[in-house]
Scaffold this motif. Structure first.
Motif, PDB file in Angstrom:
ATOM      1  N   LEU A 234       0.820  -1.212   0.000  1.00 18.48           N
ATOM      2  CA  LEU A 234       0.000   0.000   0.000  1.00 18.48           C
ATOM      3  C   LEU A 234       0.856   1.265   0.000  1.00 18.48           C
ATOM      4  CD1 LEU A 234      -2.836   1.253   0.152  1.00 18.48           C
ATOM      5  CD2 LEU A 234      -2.664   1.130   2.647  1.00 18.48           C
ATOM      6  N   ASN A 235       1.962   1.247   0.738  1.00 18.29           N
ATOM      7  CA  ASN A 235       2.853   2.416   0.775  1.00 18.29           C
ATOM      8  C   ASN A 235       3.358   2.775  -0.619  1.00 18.29           C
ATOM      9  OD1 ASN A 235       2.544   2.467   3.498  1.00 18.29           O
ATOM     10  ND2 ASN A 235       4.654   1.962   4.019  1.00 18.29           N
ATOM     11  N   GLU A 236       3.773   1.747  -1.354  1.00 14.48           N
ATOM     12  CA  GLU A 236       4.296   1.985  -2.704  1.00 14.48           C
ATOM     13  C   GLU A 236       3.213   2.504  -3.632  1.00 14.48           C
ATOM     14  OE1 GLU A 236       6.465  -1.251  -4.397  1.00 14.48           O
ATOM     15  OE2 GLU A 236       7.593  -1.635  -2.541  1.00 14.48           O
ATOM     16  N   MET A 237       1.993   1.962  -3.506  1.00 13.75           N
ATOM     17  CA  MET A 237       0.898   2.409  -4.358  1.00 13.75           C
ATOM     18  C   MET A 237       0.552   3.873  -4.090  1.00 13.75           C
ATOM     19  SD  MET A 237      -1.787  -0.726  -4.879  1.00 13.75           S
ATOM     20  CE  MET A 237      -2.048  -1.094  -3.153  1.00 13.75           C
ATOM     21  N   LEU A 238       0.577   4.258  -2.822  1.00  9.45           N
ATOM     22  CA  LEU A 238       0.272   5.644  -2.471  1.00  9.45           C
ATOM     23  C   LEU A 238       1.358   6.579  -2.991  1.00  9.45           C
ATOM     24  CD1 LEU A 238      -1.695   7.506  -1.073  1.00  9.45           C
ATOM     25  CD2 LEU A 238      -0.469   7.138   1.076  1.00  9.45           C
ATOM     26  N   LEU A 239       2.606   6.130  -2.904  1.00  9.45           N
ATOM     27  CA  LEU A 239       3.707   6.928  -3.446  1.00  9.45           C
ATOM     28  C   LEU A 239       3.547   7.107  -4.954  1.00  9.45           C
ATOM     29  CD1 LEU A 239       6.390   8.397  -3.223  1.00  9.45           C
ATOM     30  CD2 LEU A 239       7.553   6.170  -3.356  1.00  9.45           C
ATOM     31  N   LYS A 240       3.178   6.044  -5.651  1.00  7.34           N
ATOM     32  CA  LYS A 240       2.979   6.127  -7.101  1.00  7.34           C
ATOM     33  C   LYS A 240       1.836   7.085  -7.436  1.00  7.34           C
ATOM     34  CE  LYS A 240       4.787   1.559  -8.353  1.00  7.34           C
ATOM     35  NZ  LYS A 240       4.456   0.209  -8.865  1.00  7.34           N
ATOM     36  N   ALA A 241       0.770   7.041  -6.637  1.00 11.19           N
ATOM     37  CA  ALA A 241      -0.385   7.911  -6.874  1.00 11.19           C
ATOM     38  C   ALA A 241      -0.011   9.375  -6.695  1.00 11.19           C
ATOM     39  CB  ALA A 241      -1.527   7.536  -5.933  1.00 11.19           C
ATOM     40  N   THR A 242       0.681   9.687  -5.598  1.00  7.75           N
ATOM     41  CA  THR A 242       1.050  11.080  -5.342  1.00  7.75           C
ATOM     42  C   THR A 242       2.102  11.566  -6.331  1.00  7.75           C
ATOM     43  OG1 THR A 242       2.620  10.325  -3.641  1.00  7.75           O
ATOM     44  CG2 THR A 242       0.444  11.017  -2.902  1.00  7.75           C
ATOM     45  N   ARG A 243       3.006  10.669  -6.725  1.00  4.50           N
ATOM     46  CA  ARG A 243       4.017  11.027  -7.722  1.00  4.50           C
ATOM     47  C   ARG A 243       3.356  11.345  -9.065  1.00  4.50           C
ATOM     48  NH1 ARG A 243       8.922  13.046  -7.921  1.00  4.50           N
ATOM     49  NH2 ARG A 243       9.515  11.682  -6.188  1.00  4.50           N
ATOM     50  N   ALA A 244       2.353  10.552  -9.451  1.00  5.45           N
ATOM     51  CA  ALA A 244       1.650  10.791 -10.713  1.00  5.45           C
ATOM     52  C   ALA A 244       0.929  12.142 -10.682  1.00  5.45           C
ATOM     53  CB  ALA A 244       0.650   9.668 -10.981  1.00  5.45           C
ATOM     54  N   ALA A 245       0.288  12.450  -9.555  1.00  5.34           N
ATOM     55  CA  ALA A 245      -0.398  13.742  -9.411  1.00  5.34           C
ATOM     56  C   ALA A 245       0.602  14.893  -9.444  1.00  5.34           C
ATOM     57  CB  ALA A 245      -1.193  13.766  -8.106  1.00  5.34           C
ATOM     58  N   TYR A 246       1.746  14.690  -8.816  1.00  2.00           N
ATOM     59  CA  TYR A 246       2.816  15.701  -8.791  1.00  2.00           C
ATOM     60  C   TYR A 246       3.321  16.005 -10.201  1.00  2.00           C
ATOM     61  CZ  TYR A 246       7.591  17.469  -7.964  1.00  2.00           C
ATOM     62  OH  TYR A 246       8.761  18.191  -7.984  1.00  2.00           O
ATOM     63  N   GLU A 247       3.598  14.960 -10.968  1.00  2.00           N
ATOM     64  CA  GLU A 247       4.098  15.139 -12.332  1.00  2.00           C
ATOM     65  C   GLU A 247       3.043  15.794 -13.220  1.00  2.00           C
ATOM     66  OE1 GLU A 247       7.082  14.835 -13.180  1.00  2.00           O
ATOM     67  OE2 GLU A 247       7.901  13.707 -11.487  1.00  2.00           O
ATOM     68  N   LYS A 248       1.777  15.432 -13.006  1.00  2.00           N
ATOM     69  CA  LYS A 248       0.694  16.044 -13.773  1.00  2.00           C
ATOM     70  C   LYS A 248       0.578  17.527 -13.443  1.00  2.00           C
ATOM     71  CE  LYS A 248      -2.915  15.899 -16.540  1.00  2.00           C
ATOM     72  NZ  LYS A 248      -2.791  15.616 -17.982  1.00  2.00           N
ATOM     73  N   SER A 249       0.746  17.876 -12.174  1.00  2.00           N
ATOM     74  CA  SER A 249       0.697  19.276 -11.762  1.00  2.00           C
ATOM     75  C   SER A 249       1.788  20.083 -12.445  1.00  2.00           C
ATOM     76  CB  SER A 249       0.841  19.384 -10.240  1.00  2.00           C
ATOM     77  OG  SER A 249       0.858  20.734  -9.818  1.00  2.00           O
ATOM     78  N   LYS A 250       2.992  19.517 -12.510  1.00  2.00           N
ATOM     79  CA  LYS A 250       4.108  20.190 -13.181  1.00  2.00           C
ATOM     80  C   LYS A 250       3.809  20.374 -14.671  1.00  2.00           C
ATOM     81  CE  LYS A 250       8.339  18.963 -12.195  1.00  2.00           C
ATOM     82  NZ  LYS A 250       9.515  18.099 -11.950  1.00  2.00           N
ATOM     83  N   LYS A 251       3.228  19.343 -15.283  1.00  2.00           N
ATOM     84  CA  LYS A 251       2.912  19.397 -16.705  1.00  2.00           C
ATOM     85  C   LYS A 251       1.870  20.473 -16.994  1.00  2.00           C
ATOM     86  CE  LYS A 251       1.320  16.525 -20.560  1.00  2.00           C
ATOM     87  NZ  LYS A 251       0.833  15.164 -20.972  1.00  2.00           N
ATOM     88  N   ILE A 252       0.827  20.522 -16.163  1.00  2.00           N
ATOM     89  CA  ILE A 252      -0.213  21.537 -16.340  1.00  2.00           C
ATOM     90  C   ILE A 252       0.375  22.928 -16.162  1.00  2.00           C
ATOM     91  CG2 ILE A 252      -2.320  22.502 -15.303  1.00  2.00           C
ATOM     92  CD1 ILE A 252      -3.164  19.611 -14.693  1.00  2.00           C
ATOM     93  N   GLY A 253       1.281  23.064 -15.177  1.00  2.00           N
ATOM     94  CA  GLY A 253       1.937  24.350 -14.948  1.00  2.00           C
ATOM     95  C   GLY A 253       2.704  24.817 -16.175  1.00  2.00           C
ATOM     96  N   LEU A 254       3.376  23.881 -16.834  1.00  2.00           N
ATOM     97  CA  LEU A 254       4.148  24.231 -18.039  1.00  2.00           C
ATOM     98  C   LEU A 254       3.223  24.656 -19.180  1.00  2.00           C
ATOM     99  CD1 LEU A 254       6.824  21.379 -18.052  1.00  2.00           C
ATOM    100  CD2 LEU A 254       7.229  23.818 -17.641  1.00  2.00           C
ATOM    101  N   GLU A 255       2.039  24.065 -19.231  1.00  2.00           N
ATOM    102  CA  GLU A 255       1.083  24.400 -20.289  1.00  2.00           C
ATOM    103  C   GLU A 255       0.562  25.819 -20.156  1.00  2.00           C
ATOM    104  OE1 GLU A 255      -2.128  21.644 -20.571  1.00  2.00           O
ATOM    105  OE2 GLU A 255      -0.804  19.890 -20.611  1.00  2.00           O
ATOM    106  N   PHE A 256       0.288  26.224 -18.917  1.00  2.00           N
ATOM    107  CA  PHE A 256      -0.396  27.493 -18.699  1.00  2.00           C
ATOM    108  C   PHE A 256       0.536  28.655 -18.403  1.00  2.00           C
ATOM    109  CE2 PHE A 256      -3.994  24.595 -17.566  1.00  2.00           C
ATOM    110  CZ  PHE A 256      -4.811  24.963 -18.626  1.00  2.00           C
ATOM    111  N   ASN A 257       1.797  28.389 -18.088  1.00  2.00           N
ATOM    112  CA  ASN A 257       2.695  29.469 -17.711  1.00  2.00           C
ATOM    113  C   ASN A 257       3.618  29.863 -18.880  1.00  2.00           C
ATOM    114  OD1 ASN A 257       2.324  29.992 -14.676  1.00  2.00           O
ATOM    115  ND2 ASN A 257       2.340  27.772 -14.834  1.00  2.00           N
TER     116      ASN A 257
END
Length: 257
Positions: A234-257
């Motif tokens: 479960l720890n690894e799955m949660l890390l993967k989930a938060t990492r995916a959200a983190y990378e998506k946030s960075k990607k969206i930031g690059l799109e709009f900035n």
């Protein structure tokens, strides 16, 4: 989120006369006026230099809006809750505006139990800083960040986090029903278990392992259940989930900035 902030301020006895809303949609504007008894207008007009502009728009709307009002603003503080939009971009679109605070609240703001991360590149005077903190404290608690790049992590944790909790709670309820409980019984037991556990954990955040051990008696039922969670990593799955959200946030930031 704008409605949550307005509602939170009014619940803290903030005068409706001190709040003005700019909303181009006439139907939404009428809803806001009727619900909160605050004044509203269709277009942005010049305001006093000591007023605060809360930029509560979707990220794709930020550039065009800021450019359209850039000639109407001067020294006012802009408090942005536009997800992913960096301070540098806000300043650029607002013709070099400097007085900007970026924030990331979360959905729990709806019941004034949110957590908001704040960041600014400027040194705020005491009055302005207190005013910003008064606004965000109306929807819960807040923290100041020392680096804007941490906003992507905040988005992945406290921004997206409530959905992870809701997902877990829904699965917990479904499991309870599978074991023979009615939906009403399952919702009551699981909901209150989550609520009580959250309060208990907040008192002992630096000692969560001992909290786990206090429930998981050696050879008992809880220990057996925890073994299953550990076997599925479960720890690894949660890390993967938060990492995916983190990378998506960075990607969206690059799109709009």
């Amino acid at each position: 989120m704008a409605a949550a902030i307005i509602g939170g301020l009014l619940n803290k006895n903030y005068s409706p006369a001190l709040i003005r809303v700019i909303e181009s949609d006439s139907k939404k504007r009428l809803v806001i006026e009727n619900k909160f008894k605050v004044s509203s207008m269709a277009e942005f007009k010049k305001i006093d230099k000591d007023e605060i502009i809360v930029l509560a728009v979707k990220p794709q709307q930020a550039e065009s809006l800021l450019k359209s009002i850039s000639t109407e603003i001067s020294e006012q503080l802009i408090l942005s809750i536009a997800a992913g939009i960096q301070i540098e971009s806000i300043g650029k679109w607002a013709r070099g505006h400097k007085n900007i605070v970026r924030s990331m609240p979360n959905v729990c703001a709806q019941i004034q139990l949110g957590i908001t991360a704040l960041f600014t590149k400027e040194v705020l005077d005491t009055k302005t800083k207190l005013a910003v903190e008064e606004i965000v404290s109306a929807i819960g608690e807040f923290i100041w960040l020392d680096d804007e790049s941490k906003m992507d992590a905040v988005t992945a944790i406290s921004g997206s986090g409530p959905a992870y909790i809701f997902y877990f709670l829904n699965a917990f309820i479904e499991s309870a029903i599978e074991l023979g409980l009615s939906r009403n019984e399952a919702e009551k037991l699981c909901g209150k278990t989550l609520l009580g556990s959250s309060h208990l954990a907040l008192d002992q955040l630096n000692d969560l392992q001992n909290l786990i051990l206090s429930v998981a008696s050696k050879g008992g039922t809880t220990e057996e259940g925890l073994k299953q969670l550990e076997s599925y990593k479960l720890n690894e799955m949660l890390l993967k989930a938060t990492r995916a959200a983190y990378e998506k946030s960075k990607k969206i930031g690059l799109e709009f900035n």
